[in-house]
Motif scaffolding. Sequence first.
Motif, PDB file in Angstrom:
ATOM      1  N   ILE A  89       0.865  30.628 -27.916  1.00  0.00           N
ATOM      2  CA  ILE A  89       2.061  30.562 -28.585  1.00  0.00           C
ATOM      3  C   ILE A  89       3.186  31.336 -27.859  1.00  0.00           C
ATOM      4  N   THR A  90       2.974  32.190 -27.179  1.00  0.00           N
ATOM      5  CA  THR A  90       3.880  33.000 -26.063  1.00  0.00           C
ATOM      6  C   THR A  90       4.440  32.027 -24.932  1.00  0.00           C
ATOM      7  N   MET A  91       3.608  31.315 -24.332  1.00  0.00           N
ATOM      8  CA  MET A  91       3.952  30.335 -23.454  1.00  0.00           C
ATOM      9  C   MET A  91       4.753  29.144 -23.765  1.00  0.00           C
ATOM     10  N   ILE A  92       4.287  28.659 -25.086  1.00  0.00           N
ATOM     11  CA  ILE A  92       5.285  27.490 -25.854  1.00  0.00           C
ATOM     12  C   ILE A  92       6.794  27.885 -26.140  1.00  0.00           C
ATOM     13  N   LEU A  93       6.870  29.193 -26.543  1.00  0.00           N
ATOM     14  CA  LEU A  93       7.992  29.623 -26.651  1.00  0.00           C
ATOM     15  C   LEU A  93       8.719  29.986 -25.643  1.00  0.00           C
ATOM     16  N   LEU A  94       8.184  30.279 -24.638  1.00  0.00           N
ATOM     17  CA  LEU A  94       8.934  30.613 -23.238  1.00  0.00           C
ATOM     18  C   LEU A  94       9.376  29.139 -22.602  1.00  0.00           C
ATOM     19  N   VAL A  95       8.597  28.091 -22.860  1.00  0.00           N
ATOM     20  CA  VAL A  95       8.805  26.926 -22.255  1.00  0.00           C
ATOM     21  C   VAL A  95      10.067  26.300 -23.185  1.00  0.00           C
ATOM     22  N   ILE A  96      10.168  26.606 -24.447  1.00  0.00           N
ATOM     23  CA  ILE A  96      11.227  26.123 -25.223  1.00  0.00           C
ATOM     24  C   ILE A  96      12.527  26.842 -24.817  1.00  0.00           C
ATOM     25  N   GLY A  97      12.307  28.158 -24.845  1.00  0.00           N
ATOM     26  CA  GLY A  97      13.372  29.017 -24.661  1.00  0.00           C
ATOM     27  C   GLY A  97      14.173  28.819 -23.249  1.00  0.00           C
ATOM     28  N   ASN A  98      13.502  28.210 -22.443  1.00  0.00           N
ATOM     29  CA  ASN A  98      13.994  27.921 -21.237  1.00  0.00           C
ATOM     30  C   ASN A  98      15.206  27.064 -20.974  1.00  0.00           C
ATOM     31  N   ILE A  99      14.888  26.159 -22.193  1.00  0.00           N
ATOM     32  CA  ILE A  99      16.154  24.904 -21.904  1.00  0.00           C
ATOM     33  C   ILE A  99      17.495  25.540 -22.370  1.00  0.00           C
ATOM     34  N   PRO A 100      17.806  26.463 -23.319  1.00  0.00           N
ATOM     35  CA  PRO A 100      19.029  26.854 -23.779  1.00  0.00           C
ATOM     36  C   PRO A 100      19.141  28.239 -22.535  1.00  0.00           C
ATOM     37  N   LEU A 101      18.163  28.690 -21.946  1.00  0.00           N
ATOM     38  CA  LEU A 101      18.620  29.711 -21.002  1.00  0.00           C
ATOM     39  C   LEU A 101      19.213  29.001 -19.721  1.00  0.00           C
ATOM     40  N   LEU A 102      18.467  27.736 -19.229  1.00  0.00           N
ATOM     41  CA  LEU A 102      19.290  26.919 -18.404  1.00  0.00           C
ATOM     42  C   LEU A 102      20.728  26.632 -18.557  1.00  0.00           C
ATOM     43  N   TYR A 103      21.202  26.372 -19.810  1.00  0.00           N
ATOM     44  CA  TYR A 103      22.340  26.170 -20.223  1.00  0.00           C
ATOM     45  C   TYR A 103      23.395  27.380 -19.955  1.00  0.00           C
ATOM     46  N   MET A 104      22.644  28.612 -20.180  1.00  0.00           N
ATOM     47  CA  MET A 104      23.699  29.784 -19.969  1.00  0.00           C
ATOM     48  C   MET A 104      23.671  30.166 -18.422  1.00  0.00           C
ATOM     49  N   LEU A 105      22.526  30.063 -17.651  1.00  0.00           N
ATOM     50  CA  LEU A 105      22.505  30.523 -16.564  1.00  0.00           C
ATOM     51  C   LEU A 105      23.050  29.566 -15.387  1.00  0.00           C
ATOM     52  N   ASN A 106      22.792  28.367 -15.493  1.00  0.00           N
ATOM     53  CA  ASN A 106      23.010  27.291 -14.530  1.00  0.00           C
ATOM     54  C   ASN A 106      23.335  25.750 -15.189  1.00  0.00           C
ATOM     55  N   ARG A 107      24.460  25.567 -15.495  1.00  0.00           N
ATOM     56  CA  ARG A 107      25.108  24.362 -16.258  1.00  0.00           C
ATOM     57  C   ARG A 107      24.608  23.022 -15.470  1.00  0.00           C
ATOM     58  N   ASP A 108      24.422  23.091 -14.174  1.00  0.00           N
ATOM     59  CA  ASP A 108      23.979  21.944 -13.428  1.00  0.00           C
ATOM     60  C   ASP A 108      22.604  21.764 -13.613  1.00  0.00           C
ATOM     61  N   TRP A 109      21.927  22.560 -13.474  1.00  0.00           N
ATOM     62  CA  TRP A 109      20.262  22.290 -13.744  1.00  0.00           C
ATOM     63  C   TRP A 109      20.247  21.839 -15.146  1.00  0.00           C
ATOM     64  N   PHE A 110      20.738  22.651 -16.070  1.00  0.00           N
ATOM     65  CA  PHE A 110      20.771  22.004 -17.690  1.00  0.00           C
ATOM     66  C   PHE A 110      21.113  20.411 -17.635  1.00  0.00           C
ATOM     67  N   THR A 111      22.119  20.155 -17.032  1.00  0.00           N
ATOM     68  CA  THR A 111      22.728  18.656 -16.983  1.00  0.00           C
ATOM     69  C   THR A 111      21.525  17.767 -16.394  1.00  0.00           C
ATOM     70  N   THR A 112      20.831  18.098 -15.299  1.00  0.00           N
ATOM     71  CA  THR A 112      19.805  17.483 -14.543  1.00  0.00           C
ATOM     72  C   THR A 112      18.766  17.390 -15.571  1.00  0.00           C
ATOM     73  N   LEU A 113      18.417  18.456 -16.390  1.00  0.00           N
ATOM     74  CA  LEU A 113      17.237  18.213 -16.912  1.00  0.00           C
ATOM     75  C   LEU A 113      17.427  17.554 -18.087  1.00  0.00           C
ATOM     76  N   VAL A 114      18.564  17.554 -18.868  1.00  0.00           N
ATOM     77  CA  VAL A 114      18.947  16.605 -20.355  1.00  0.00           C
ATOM     78  C   VAL A 114      19.377  15.140 -19.740  1.00  0.00           C
ATOM     79  N   TYR A 115      20.227  15.035 -18.993  1.00  0.00           N
ATOM     80  CA  TYR A 115      20.789  13.724 -18.824  1.00  0.00           C
ATOM     81  C   TYR A 115      20.332  12.883 -17.783  1.00  0.00           C
ATOM     82  N   THR A 116      19.320  13.283 -16.821  1.00  0.00           N
ATOM     83  CA  THR A 116      19.172  12.374 -15.734  1.00  0.00           C
ATOM     84  C   THR A 116      17.662  12.073 -16.218  1.00  0.00           C
ATOM     85  N   LEU A 117      17.230  10.910 -15.383  1.00  0.00           N
ATOM     86  CA  LEU A 117      16.097  10.123 -15.751  1.00  0.00           C
ATOM     87  C   LEU A 117      14.631  11.024 -15.361  1.00  0.00           C
TER      88      LEU A 117
END
Length: 306
Positions: A247-275
């Motif tokens: 359960i901790t690992m699942i929460l960490l994986v999910i929590g990394n998505i908003p964390l990328l948004y705050m730390l590196n906007r380019d990585w977040f864009t690559t993860l969410v908007y690219t194929l």
Amino acid sequence: MFWIQFITFLLLTGGLFSLFAVNLRDFTVLLPQQKKNSLQNDVHKLLGKPNQGFLKKELSEIEQLLKNTGREGRFITLRRTSLLLFALGAVIALLLNNVFMIPVLGAAFAFIPIWYLRSTSAAYKKHLSEELETAVSTVTTSYLRSGDLIKAVRENVPYMNPPVKFHFESFLMESEMLNANLVSAIHTLKGKIPNSIFHEWCDVLIQCQSDRNMKHTLSFTVQKFSDIRIIQSELDAIINAPKREAITMILLVIGNIPLLYMLNRDWFTTLVYTLPGKLTLAVCAGIILFSITRIMKISRPMEYTI
């Protein structure tokens, strides 16, 4: 670009269906309809090889759970709710502009009522087993002392708790006012409580009505409740640590998505908007869904089989 995503989605869906042995025909069981037995299914049943896919197997288990808890009338409602939630998950995936997430989010939303039912059923079975252990133990002690089953039940009913108390009160009412046949009343009590050890205890009680010496074997049946409780507590202690880690690992994986948004906007864009990013999110979501399903499976309470 759309056709590439659509073809990739079809390939991913086909791979998941092959992995979990799901057929397109299995989805028809979600719709309310009359059951039709074919000759092939009858042959499989006679040979002891039920030809069930993943979805049919899950639905048959859920139907049995509802039947054991006295809620078999809600099965059609559960199927309709799962179907609507599957559509809701697919719509959310489309709103996120990620076609790869359609089967994953759809399955996740469809499994929500099933997971809820499994968790409540597991809690109910544990509570029922605990109350049965106390009630059966006290009734057995009184019955061994007095040799009168009705008197033993009457003495201990005030100290019982729901849901066991209601069934034993019904047994007293039936045996004292409605049916003088004690064996028939025990059969009725046996059919009201879904517990294999309790069923064995009732069978021994029925034998005691024709052979008084059999009552000394009741203690060995009651001991099985304690054995199952001890094994269940040991198993829970073993499983709880891996469950917390998962359960901790699942929460960490999910929590990394908003964390990328705050730390590196380019990585977040690559993860969410690219194929490749969308495909990565779908794979991670599929792994999370599979992990939750396995956690729910190993969290089932132990059952004694005769």
